[in-house]
Design an enzyme around this catalytic site. Structure first.
Site, PDB file in Angstrom:
ATOM      1  N   PHE A   1       0.818  -1.218   0.000  1.00 26.06           N
ATOM      2  CA  PHE A   1       0.000   0.000   0.000  1.00 26.06           C
ATOM      3  C   PHE A   1       0.849   1.264   0.000  1.00 26.06           C
ATOM      4  O   PHE A   1       0.378   2.338  -0.383  1.00 26.06           O
ATOM      5  CB  PHE A   1      -0.947   0.004   1.212  1.00 26.06           C
ATOM      6  CG  PHE A   1      -0.335   0.477   2.499  1.00 26.06           C
ATOM      7  CD1 PHE A   1      -0.497   1.785   2.927  1.00 26.06           C
ATOM      8  CD2 PHE A   1       0.391  -0.390   3.302  1.00 26.06           C
ATOM      9  CE1 PHE A   1       0.059   2.230   4.115  1.00 26.06           C
ATOM     10  CE2 PHE A   1       0.938   0.035   4.487  1.00 26.06           C
ATOM     11  CZ  PHE A   1       0.776   1.355   4.901  1.00 26.06           C
ATOM     12  N   LYS A   2       2.107   1.144   0.399  1.00 27.06           N
ATOM     13  CA  LYS A   2       2.979   2.337   0.431  1.00 27.06           C
ATOM     14  C   LYS A   2       3.139   2.956  -0.961  1.00 27.06           C
ATOM     15  O   LYS A   2       3.400   4.150  -1.093  1.00 27.06           O
ATOM     16  CB  LYS A   2       4.352   1.970   0.989  1.00 27.06           C
ATOM     17  CG  LYS A   2       4.333   1.325   2.378  1.00 27.06           C
ATOM     18  CD  LYS A   2       3.962   2.307   3.455  1.00 27.06           C
ATOM     19  CE  LYS A   2       3.879   1.644   4.821  1.00 27.06           C
ATOM     20  NZ  LYS A   2       5.149   1.288   5.432  1.00 27.06           N
ATOM     21  N   ASP A   3       2.954   2.152  -2.008  1.00 21.27           N
ATOM     22  CA  ASP A   3       3.057   2.684  -3.373  1.00 21.27           C
ATOM     23  C   ASP A   3       2.002   3.752  -3.652  1.00 21.27           C
ATOM     24  O   ASP A   3       2.212   4.630  -4.500  1.00 21.27           O
ATOM     25  CB  ASP A   3       2.886   1.569  -4.411  1.00 21.27           C
ATOM     26  CG  ASP A   3       4.063   0.607  -4.438  1.00 21.27           C
ATOM     27  OD1 ASP A   3       5.200   1.060  -4.274  1.00 21.27           O
ATOM     28  OD2 ASP A   3       3.823  -0.604  -4.631  1.00 21.27           O
TER      29      ASP A   3
END
Length: 475
Positions: free
Chosen positions: A119-121
């Protein structure tokens, strides 16, 4: 729109002025002077928007010093189906964050379709494009210093690789990430990427980043920037998918939705708090921790008691192996009525290795007004949850998402949709999935053989001065 420090002793600055940094000069974190608020009519207009239109609508309320046409270009460049291409079968990559229905009123919000399967993307890809734009406008360069427990590092490096004017120095705990996570980072051969494996735990890495950030002379001289979740732009970007998830599972603005968020550093769920403050009809924000349950302890007792390295456990959901939640200060700032002197007092205790008890001073009673509840999970729970989810729904989830789903099931309310925020695709945690299910998870064909690629990294002691010298030697 101006941004102020939670500790109240730094000047109010514009978005672009705080973009490249992390901590404010006074050691605090930046937040908007006041949260913009969407009316019911505005929410209705947003309901039918695609991800790019929605992101532009929300971000333009938080970023008013980048021309609208330029911001639009940055957003359109970031949120593309080919960037977030790793959607599950049956999902449309063009949705960017598609939902996956498990059963009535229970969903996964798919946030891990980007290049590093995490999810950091969602925020980091935007940050990379914003950095490149602002640096070009100013004719400057930056040297990013970050810390990762697993996913932030690879997301930052994939977002910044090849970017003009940017070098990345990423600290990670030596031999405490999954093999896939380690390979994602250490296999990069780009000349502007430097991986440093620190002998210690994530909190040691984070402490070094804070120590460097608080050395203002060094930070200024060496143009040190930040991409950790203390960076406001990352939190701002994450706000968008709360709106997208809400609209995906509701039909009108009278409905409320709850979000369950696996949490270590509090950045992801902090974005949910800000979405709620901006007018999104959120019932509960469910904070789900693993064995490192400092946040769960707070939301149950009012006591915030960070732990040292010796008491930070290495778990099968390693991205949450954090005992000092950096973004938590942002929420406490709001909780105590934006009283910066109170925040300084509380974090004075934390920074000195202590704790604080908000129940003792009455502030804890207000937590319920913000919708926060919590729960924790452990290795046995997540193995059981992964197995049950696969058997019941035919869906494989990663270990962190399993922590979130386990706690979500405990906090469900009848008639209120619950969205569990997916943390990563299961391929990132292959060993744990094999333990839970007896077989390997699917992974994108383009990532086959990742762990066998040559790796490039330096192993160093948890020594801020040594890290500083490494940076100087490589810039």
């Amino acid at each position: 729109m101006k941004y102020i420090s939670t500790r109240g002793q730094s000047p109010a600055l514009s978005f672009s002025e705080i973009l490249l940094g992390g901590l404010a000069p006074d050691g605090g974190l930046y937040l908007p002077e006041q949260y913009p608020h969407f009316s019911q009519d505005e929410l209705s207009a947003m309901r039918g928007m695609n991800y790019r239109d929605l992101a532009f609508t929300i971000l333009s309320r938080l970023i008013d010093d980048i021309p609208a046409s330029d911001l639009r270009t940055i957003v359109d460049k970031t949120y593309r189906a080919d960037v977030y291409a790793y959607a599950r079968p049956g999902q449309n990559a063009e949705d960017i964050t598609p939902t996956l229905k498990l059963e009535d009123d229970l969903y996964l919000l798919s946030l891990s379709n980007g290049p590093t399967l995490a999810f950091k993307d969602m925020a980091m890809q935007l940050l990379g494009n914003l950095f490149e734009y602002v640096l070009a406008q100013k004719g400057e360069t930056t040297n990013i210093l970050g810390a990762t427990s697993g996913d932030t590092g690879s997301a930052a490096e994939y977002a910044m690789r090849g970017k003009q004017g940017v070098k990345v120095f990423m600290l990670s705990p030596h031999q405490k990430m999954s093999r896939f996570q380690t390979a994602q980072m250490f296999s990069l051969q780009d000349s502007n990427i430097f991986n440093i494996a620190v002998k210690g735990v994530f909190d040691d890495c984070q402490d070094i980043v804070k120590a460097v950030s608080n050395d203002h002379a060094f930070k200024t001289k060496n143009k040190i920037g930040a991409v950790n979740s203390i960076n406001w732009a990352r939190v701002a970007a994450q706000v968008v998918y709360y709106f997208k998830g809400y609209f995906a599972v509701t039909t009108d603005n009278a409905q409320k939705v709850s979000f369950a968020v696996p949490s270590g550093n509090f950045g992801n769920v902090c974005a949910g708090h800000i979405a709620r403050m901006m007018g999104l009809p959120i019932a509960k924000l469910v904070v789900a921790t693993n064995e490192n349950d400092v946040l769960d302890e707070f939301f149950k007792t009012g006591v915030y008691r960070p732990r040292g390295s010796a008491n930070t456990y290495h778990t099968s959901s390693p991205s949450m192996d954090i005992s000092k939640a950096s973004n938590f200060e942002r929420f406490v700032f709001d909780l105590v009525g934006r009283d910066a002197s109170k925040v300084r007092e509380l974090w004075g205790r934390v920074d000195a290795g202590g704790s604080f008890d908000l129940k003792a001073v009455g502030w804890f009673d207000k937590v319920a007004d913000y919708g926060f509840v919590s729960g924790s999970s452990n290795h046995a729970h997540r193995m059981q949850t992964i197995k049950a989810t696969y058997e019941r729904y035919g869906v494989t989830i990663d270990t962190h998402t399993a922590d979130g789903l386990k706690v979500a099931l405990e906090q469900r309310e009848s008639g209120v949709p619950m969205l569990v925020l997916e943390t990563a695709l299961p391929a990132k945690f292959e060993d744990a999935i094999v333990e839970a299910l007896g077989h390997k998870p699917e992974r994108p064909q383009s990532l086959d053989g990742l762990e066998s690629l040559p790796q490039r990294f330096d192993v160093m002691d948890a020594d801020a001065d040594a890290i500083k010298q490494f940076i100087v030697n490589h810039i």
